[in-house]
Design an enzyme around this catalytic site. Sequence first.
Site, mmCIF file in Angstrom:
data_model
loop_
_atom_site.group_PDB
_atom_site.id
_atom_site.type_symbol
_atom_site.label_atom_id
_atom_site.label_comp_id
_atom_site.label_asym_id
_atom_site.label_seq_id
_atom_site.Cartn_x
_atom_site.Cartn_y
_atom_site.Cartn_z
ATOM 1 N N ARG A 16 0.823 -1.217 0.000
ATOM 2 C CA ARG A 16 0.000 0.000 0.000
ATOM 3 C C ARG A 16 0.854 1.263 0.000
ATOM 4 N NH1 ARG A 16 -5.167 -0.994 3.891
ATOM 5 N NH2 ARG A 16 -6.521 -1.801 2.245
ATOM 6 N N GLY A 17 2.141 1.093 0.191
ATOM 7 C CA GLY A 17 3.035 2.242 0.223
ATOM 8 C C GLY A 17 3.339 2.734 -1.185
ATOM 9 N N SER A 111 18.075 2.229 0.560
ATOM 10 C CA SER A 111 17.878 3.660 0.343
ATOM 11 C C SER A 111 19.246 4.293 0.124
ATOM 12 C CB SER A 111 17.245 4.266 1.589
ATOM 13 O OG SER A 111 17.463 5.652 1.617
ATOM 14 N N SER A 112 19.272 5.378 -0.637
ATOM 15 C CA SER A 112 20.569 6.026 -0.903
ATOM 16 C C SER A 112 21.141 6.679 0.360
ATOM 17 C CB SER A 112 20.433 7.065 -2.013
ATOM 18 O OG SER A 112 19.502 8.058 -1.650
ATOM 19 N N CYS A 113 20.321 6.802 1.425
ATOM 20 C CA CYS A 113 20.858 7.417 2.650
ATOM 21 C C CYS A 113 21.774 6.474 3.425
ATOM 22 C CB CYS A 113 19.737 7.927 3.545
ATOM 23 S SG CYS A 113 18.781 6.607 4.272
ATOM 24 N N TYR A 140 17.482 5.287 10.403
ATOM 25 C CA TYR A 140 16.881 4.602 9.252
ATOM 26 C C TYR A 140 17.980 3.963 8.403
ATOM 27 C CZ TYR A 140 14.219 4.218 4.869
ATOM 28 O OH TYR A 140 13.607 3.762 3.718
ATOM 29 N N LYS A 144 18.679 -0.015 7.230
ATOM 30 C CA LYS A 144 18.811 -0.407 5.820
ATOM 31 C C LYS A 144 20.179 -1.038 5.543
ATOM 32 C CE LYS A 144 14.792 0.716 4.157
ATOM 33 N NZ LYS A 144 13.916 -0.330 3.604
ATOM 34 N N HIS A 183 8.674 13.879 2.412
ATOM 35 C CA HIS A 183 9.912 14.278 1.745
ATOM 36 C C HIS A 183 9.678 15.596 1.007
ATOM 37 C CE1 HIS A 183 11.102 10.018 2.394
ATOM 38 N NE2 HIS A 183 12.245 10.617 2.635
ATOM 39 N N ASP A 274 19.526 21.170 6.397
ATOM 40 C CA ASP A 274 19.766 20.876 4.976
ATOM 41 C C ASP A 274 19.925 19.375 4.741
ATOM 42 O OD1 ASP A 274 19.676 23.253 3.621
ATOM 43 O OD2 ASP A 274 21.828 23.674 3.826
HETATM 44 P P1 GDP Z 1 16.577 13.812 2.651
HETATM 45 O O1 GDP Z 1 16.906 13.586 1.201
HETATM 46 O O2 GDP Z 1 16.725 12.584 3.479
HETATM 47 O O3 GDP Z 1 17.340 14.983 3.214
HETATM 48 O O4 GDP Z 1 15.016 14.094 2.759
HETATM 49 P P2 GDP Z 1 13.970 15.260 2.393
HETATM 50 O O5 GDP Z 1 13.333 14.942 1.091
HETATM 51 O O6 GDP Z 1 13.064 15.369 3.564
HETATM 52 O O7 GDP Z 1 14.789 16.620 2.276
HETATM 53 C C1 GDP Z 1 15.587 16.915 1.172
HETATM 54 C C2 GDP Z 1 16.037 18.365 1.219
HETATM 55 O O8 GDP Z 1 14.919 19.221 0.940
HETATM 56 C C3 GDP Z 1 16.593 18.841 2.568
HETATM 57 O O9 GDP Z 1 17.690 19.701 2.310
HETATM 58 C C4 GDP Z 1 15.416 19.630 3.148
HETATM 59 O O10 GDP Z 1 15.820 20.632 4.075
HETATM 60 C C5 GDP Z 1 14.855 20.280 1.883
HETATM 61 N N1 GDP Z 1 13.474 20.769 2.001
HETATM 62 C C6 GDP Z 1 13.058 22.007 1.610
HETATM 63 N N2 GDP Z 1 11.775 22.187 1.892
HETATM 64 C C7 GDP Z 1 11.345 21.027 2.459
HETATM 65 C C8 GDP Z 1 10.070 20.615 2.960
HETATM 66 O O11 GDP Z 1 9.087 21.342 2.962
HETATM 67 N N3 GDP Z 1 9.994 19.329 3.454
HETATM 68 C C9 GDP Z 1 11.080 18.500 3.464
HETATM 69 N N4 GDP Z 1 10.934 17.256 3.937
HETATM 70 N N5 GDP Z 1 12.293 18.878 3.017
HETATM 71 C C10 GDP Z 1 12.416 20.126 2.518
#
Ligand code: GDP
Length: 321
Positions: A16-17, A111-113, A140, A144, A183, A274
Site C-alpha cells: 500500500r506504500g 535507500s541512498s541514505c 533509518y 537499511k 519528503h 539541509d
Molecule cells: P533527505 O533527502 O533525506 O534529506 O530528505 P527530504 O526529502 O526530507 O529533504 C531533502 C532536502 O529538501 C533537505 O535539504 C530539506 O531541508 C529540503 N526541504 C526544503 N523544503 C522542504 C520541505 O518542505 N519538506 C522537506 N521534507 N524537506 C524540505
Amino acid sequence: MSDYFSDKKVFVAGHRGMVGSALVRALQKRHGVKILTRTRQELDLRNRSAVFHFFHESRPDIVIDAAAKVGGIKANFDYPVEFLIENLDIQNNLFLAAAETGVSQFLFLGSSCIYPKFAPQPIREDSLLTSSLEPTNEAYALAKICGVRLCSYYARQYGKNFFSAMPTNLYGPNDNYDLQTSHVLPALIRKAHHAKYSNSPSLVVWGTGTPRREFLHTDDLADACLFLLEKQVPAGEMFNVGCGQDVTIRELAELVCKILGFKGEIIFDPSKPDGTPRKLLDMSKLFSMGWKPKIPLEDGIRSAYAWFLENRKDLAESSPV
Ligand code: GDP
C-alpha cells in the site's frame, strides 16, 4: 506469451506504500503472475510468528521487501528509536521467514541514505561503510545497512538468492503529503498548490536551497526491480537505482512553482536542516546492464500533481497546517 514471472507467486511486502503500490502496478502488467499482498491489519510484519505463519501458508517464490517505516528529514530526526527498531523488526522477520521457507529470490529495498554523508559523488555501491553517516537519518540508514549486509551474508553463508536495490529519493502515486513527515517533493507540491490558490506572495522552503538531490519516479524504480529479478542477478549483490542526474533544492522548488503556476517569491528558511549536501548515485552498474529510467522529472512532477489533485482532495481543498 511466456513471462519470467508467469506462475510465480510474488509477495510484495508493503504494497500500500508508494514503492509497493508501484511494484504491484508493474507486476499486474506481467502475464500469469500471482501477486500476494497483505494489509497491515491482515499481517503485522513486526510480528515474527505471524510472518512465519503467512510464509508457511502462502509459500511465495519471490519476495520484494518494500515495507518500511519511512519519513522525511524531520520525522527521521525526531523518531530515531522507532525508525531503527521497526525497520529492523520488519526486515529481519521477512529474511528469516523467506530463508526458512525456501523463497527463490528476495529483493530488499534499501535507500541512498545508507551511504556516507561525504561519499565521493556520484556515489558508487562500494562507498558503503567507508565513513560516517548523515546524522538526520542515521537510524533509518543503519536499519537499511543491516538489510543490505544480511542479503550478502545470507548469500555467502547459506547460498540464499537475496540481493538489494538502493533507490535514490523517490516520488509518485501514494506519496506522503503531510508537511511534517513528508519528503521534499510532495511538500513543495502541496505548498505551491496552496500558495497559488490562496494568492500568497511567497512560499517557504526548508534549509538553504543548496543541497542537491536526485529524484526518481516509483514507476521507474518498479521497472528496475523487475528488470533485476528477471536478469537473475548474482546473490548478495547491491544495485543503485537512480536517474543519474540531480538538482538543487532551489532548482526543484523553481520547477515545481513553474509547473503549478505559482509566481510568488521562494523564501528559504535556514533554521531548518539541509541534511546531506549531495546524494547522487553512480548508475554505471545498472545502466551497463541495459536498464534506463523513462520518466523525466518535469513529466513526473506533472503526474504527481495530477495524482495529488485527484486523490488527496482532502488536502488540496483545505488550508495547509
Ligand atoms: P533527505 O533527502 O533525506 O534529506 O530528505 P527530504 O526529502 O526530507 O529533504 C531533502 C532536502 O529538501 C533537505 O535539504 C530539506 O531541508 C529540503 N526541504 C526544503 N523544503 C522542504 C520541505 O518542505 N519538506 C522537506 N521534507 N524537506 C524540505
